[in-house]
Design a protein around this motif. Structure first.
Motif, PDB file in Angstrom:
ATOM      1  N   LYS A  37       0.849  -1.189   0.000  1.00 30.42           N
ATOM      2  CA  LYS A  37       0.000   0.000   0.000  1.00 30.42           C
ATOM      3  C   LYS A  37       0.882   1.236   0.000  1.00 30.42           C
ATOM      4  O   LYS A  37       2.092   1.160   0.211  1.00 30.42           O
ATOM      5  N   ASN A  39      -1.913   8.148  -0.178  1.00 26.34           N
ATOM      6  CA  ASN A  39      -2.494   8.670  -1.409  1.00 26.34           C
ATOM      7  C   ASN A  39      -3.044  10.073  -1.220  1.00 26.34           C
ATOM      8  O   ASN A  39      -3.714  10.363  -0.237  1.00 26.34           O
ATOM      9  N   ASN A  67      -9.523   9.154  -5.363  1.00 26.18           N
ATOM     10  CA  ASN A  67     -10.153   8.439  -4.262  1.00 26.18           C
ATOM     11  C   ASN A  67      -9.160   7.546  -3.532  1.00 26.18           C
ATOM     12  O   ASN A  67      -8.170   7.097  -4.106  1.00 26.18           O
ATOM     13  N   CYS A  68      -9.461   7.270  -2.274  1.00 26.06           N
ATOM     14  CA  CYS A  68      -8.667   6.325  -1.491  1.00 26.06           C
ATOM     15  C   CYS A  68      -9.419   4.998  -1.397  1.00 26.06           C
ATOM     16  O   CYS A  68     -10.641   4.981  -1.188  1.00 26.06           O
ATOM     17  N   TYR A  69      -8.681   3.905  -1.551  1.00 25.93           N
ATOM     18  CA  TYR A  69      -9.265   2.569  -1.482  1.00 25.93           C
ATOM     19  C   TYR A  69      -8.482   1.743  -0.459  1.00 25.93           C
ATOM     20  O   TYR A  69      -7.248   1.726  -0.500  1.00 25.93           O
ATOM     21  N   HIS A 116      -4.464   1.822  -0.423  1.00 21.55           N
ATOM     22  CA  HIS A 116      -3.910   2.973   0.285  1.00 21.55           C
ATOM     23  C   HIS A 116      -4.024   2.831   1.802  1.00 21.55           C
ATOM     24  O   HIS A 116      -4.950   2.195   2.310  1.00 21.55           O
ATOM     25  N   MET A 163      -5.251   4.352   5.006  1.00 20.73           N
ATOM     26  CA  MET A 163      -6.383   5.258   5.228  1.00 20.73           C
ATOM     27  C   MET A 163      -6.639   5.461   6.712  1.00 20.73           C
ATOM     28  O   MET A 163      -6.431   4.563   7.525  1.00 20.73           O
ATOM     29  N   THR A 222     -14.223  10.139  -1.425  1.00 23.87           N
ATOM     30  CA  THR A 222     -13.817   8.911  -0.742  1.00 23.87           C
ATOM     31  C   THR A 222     -14.919   8.430   0.191  1.00 23.87           C
ATOM     32  O   THR A 222     -15.186   7.223   0.291  1.00 23.87           O
ATOM     33  N   SER A 260      -2.511  13.147   4.901  1.00 25.90           N
ATOM     34  CA  SER A 260      -1.974  12.130   3.992  1.00 25.90           C
ATOM     35  C   SER A 260      -0.707  12.613   3.299  1.00 25.90           C
ATOM     36  O   SER A 260       0.247  11.843   3.122  1.00 25.90           O
TER      37      SER A 260
END
Length: 540
Positions: A11, A14, A18-20, A24, A26, A58, A269
């Motif tokens: 990972k 980011n 979008n963050c996933y 990423h 999070m 997100t 981030s």
């Protein structure tokens, strides 16, 4: 349509798009999702209006992900981003565009309804017909549809879009009738709340359409992340990279990140990304894994580095100040004059500042975070005619002592001389209003990219401004204040002493702007000692 998710080997942090969770690191959004779920379960309509890069999309994607396997709800996420301008031009084109997007998404889930959905889409040519088409679609689907509309700002400066919201409003009010059916919950996301569209729609004729969304409940979910929500992201990274930081270390890092960012999602981030990708690779490596541990000094370094960046977030911040002079003036007063501004939701300037992410409010209005303070100070400094405030002979190395320390006494004396030499060229009102900014402008080339100054406006009758100047690893405490009489002056010295105690420093600096007509023409400066503390004072 089934899409296979490819999980990367690692990972990363980011800040683009979008963050996933599978891609990423999070922050923890579980508390936010719990509150959103309550709104959806109740069938509420609401707007997520926050500044850019605040995690709106997100959050929408997370809502969709949490509901995609629900037996009760069907989430449909549509975006108005990059929509053809012509589609917003008239009620007919917007109605056709929306129903086409809606039915196309539904066809992927319900291919057996292809004929009926296409028939509904083809028969929709006006807002009037759109209302009936939505009812037909709702009757076809065996779940409650949750409609999520992202980037509504792209369409919200068009009157047809406001009429579209009016259709949704009317159907919401009639949702328990026998003949009208609509979406169970509607969620709009964008920078502007519908009530703030007056900043986008300028025509007085159009403003009559500005209240089609009074059915929406207030969205009170905080989108900022507190330290406890930042810790899980750091913990995930710590475990994945096998670094071995303990809980106490992670907590301290989260607190430090919050100190600089106030939990602004993009900034948190980005700071983490700088540490992981820019700072750690420069550290010397050996067999000891502790070299890859994050330290509080690493967070300080990230704060220093992020200020040098030119990115869309900072560009948007400055653009909003440039395009709103009243907001820029208020920000300048707060930062340079220490003005205390009580929060008032009906103040349009404050409202704009909140809307664009410049301000946060907690009883009084504050600049959103310490990073924004630095960016705004940089902007204010360069907005002054540099030829008027920076002598040609002014260079960093004149003020640097061994061990990369600054000769701050000399800096203040040179600033004092400079103002005296140029006093005749400057209007009195300019000096009185801009002297703090002049000092910052004078200081910046000395720091020369090797340091920064944190500002802490103080609530006092003297309207002080305390600076914590960082140069390499050295810290200097500087107080700027106006002359308000001997009693206030003595009080200010006492306050500076207390501040030095809190900062664990033995030496401080005091700059006094003295606008008395009868003041001496001689340059005045002196060292004083209070117990173990030494304070160097200059009068300008």
């Amino acid at each position: 349509m089934n899409i296979s998710i490819i999980k990367p080997k690692k990972k990363r942090f980011n800040v683009t798009g979008n963050c996933y969770p599978h891609l990423h690191y999070m922050m923890d959004i579980s508390a936010k999702m719990k509150k959103v779920d309550e709104l959806i379960d109740y069938g509420d309509y609401f707007t997520i209006s926050r500044p850019r890069q605040y995690g709106k999309t997100t959050l929408l994607v997370s809502i969709v992900d949490s509901l995609k396997n629900s037996n009760e709800y069907l989430p449909i996420l549509l975006s108005f981003e990059n929509i053809d301008e012509k589609l917003n031009a008239t009620e007919a084109t917007l109605a056709q565009s929306f129903i086409k997007k809606l039915t196309t998404d539904l066809l992927e889930i319900y291919p057996h309804l292809k004929e009926k959905l296409e028939e509904i889409s083809n028969q929709t040519n006006s807002m009037f017909e759109l209302s009936y088409s939505i009812t037909k679609v709702i009757n076809l689907i065996d779940k409650k549809i949750i409609l999520l509309l992202d980037e509504v700002d792209a369409s919200s400066n068009y009157v047809p879009f406001l009429k579209f919201l009016g259709i949704l409003r009317a159907k919401f009010l009639n949702r328990f009738s026998q003949n009208d059916y609509t979406f169970h919950s509607v969620i709009l996301a964008g920078v502007h709340d519908v009530k703030s569209l007056k900043y986008k729609i300028k025509s007085s004729e159009d403003l009559q359409y500005n209240s089609p969304w009074n059915i929406a409940v207030d969205f009170k979910v905080p989108m900022e992340f507190n330290p406890q929500e930042i810790i899980p992201m750091l913990s995930d990274y710590n475990e994945a990279e096998n670094i071995g930081m303990n809980e106490n270390e992670l907590e301290q890092l989260a607190e430090k990140l919050y100190y600089y960012t106030s939990g602004y999602p993009f900034l948190v981030s980005r700071m983490c990304q700088i540490v992981a990708e820019d700072i750690l690779p420069t550290k010397e490596t050996n067999q000891d894994k502790n070299t890859q541990k994050w330290t509080l000094e690493d967070i300080d370094s990230a704060f220093f580095l992020i200020q040098k960046e030119v990115n869309t977030n900072f560009e948007s911040l400055i653009k909003n100040l440039q395009n709103n002079q009243d907001l820029s003036n208020l920000v300048s007063d707060m930062l340079l004059e220490g003005r205390i501004v009580p929060y008032n939701a009906r103040n349009t300037v404050i409202e704009k500042g909140i809307l664009y992410g410049v301000f946060k409010q907690n009883g009084t209005v504050k600049i959103n975070n310490r990073i924004y303070e630095q960016i705004i100070y940089d902007y204010l400094v360069v907005s002054i005619d540099i030829d008027k405030v920076k002598p040609a002979y002014f260079t960093e190395n004149k003020f640097v002592l061994p061990n990369k320390e600054l000769n701050f006494e000399l800096i203040l004396q040179r600033f004092q001389v400079y103002l005296k030499e140029n006093e005749s060229r400057k209007e009195e009102t300019f000096l009185e209003n801009q002297w703090r900014l002049l000092f910052m402008t004078f200081l910046y080339p000395i720091l020369n990219g090797n340091g920064f100054a944190l500002k802490e406006a103080q609530i006092s009758e003297e309207r002080r401004l305390d600076l914590v100047v960082i140069y390499h690893s050295h810290k200097y405490i500087v107080e700027l204040k106006l002359w308000r009489g001997e009693a206030y002056h003595e009080k200010g010295i006492s306050q500076l002493y207390d501040y030095l105690e809190r900062q664990n420093k033995d030496t401080g600096y005091l700059v006094v702007f003295d606008d008395r007509k009868e003041k001496t023409t001689q340059l005045k400066s002196e060292w004083i000692e209070i117990e173990e503390k030494r304070i160097f004072m200059v009068w300008i």
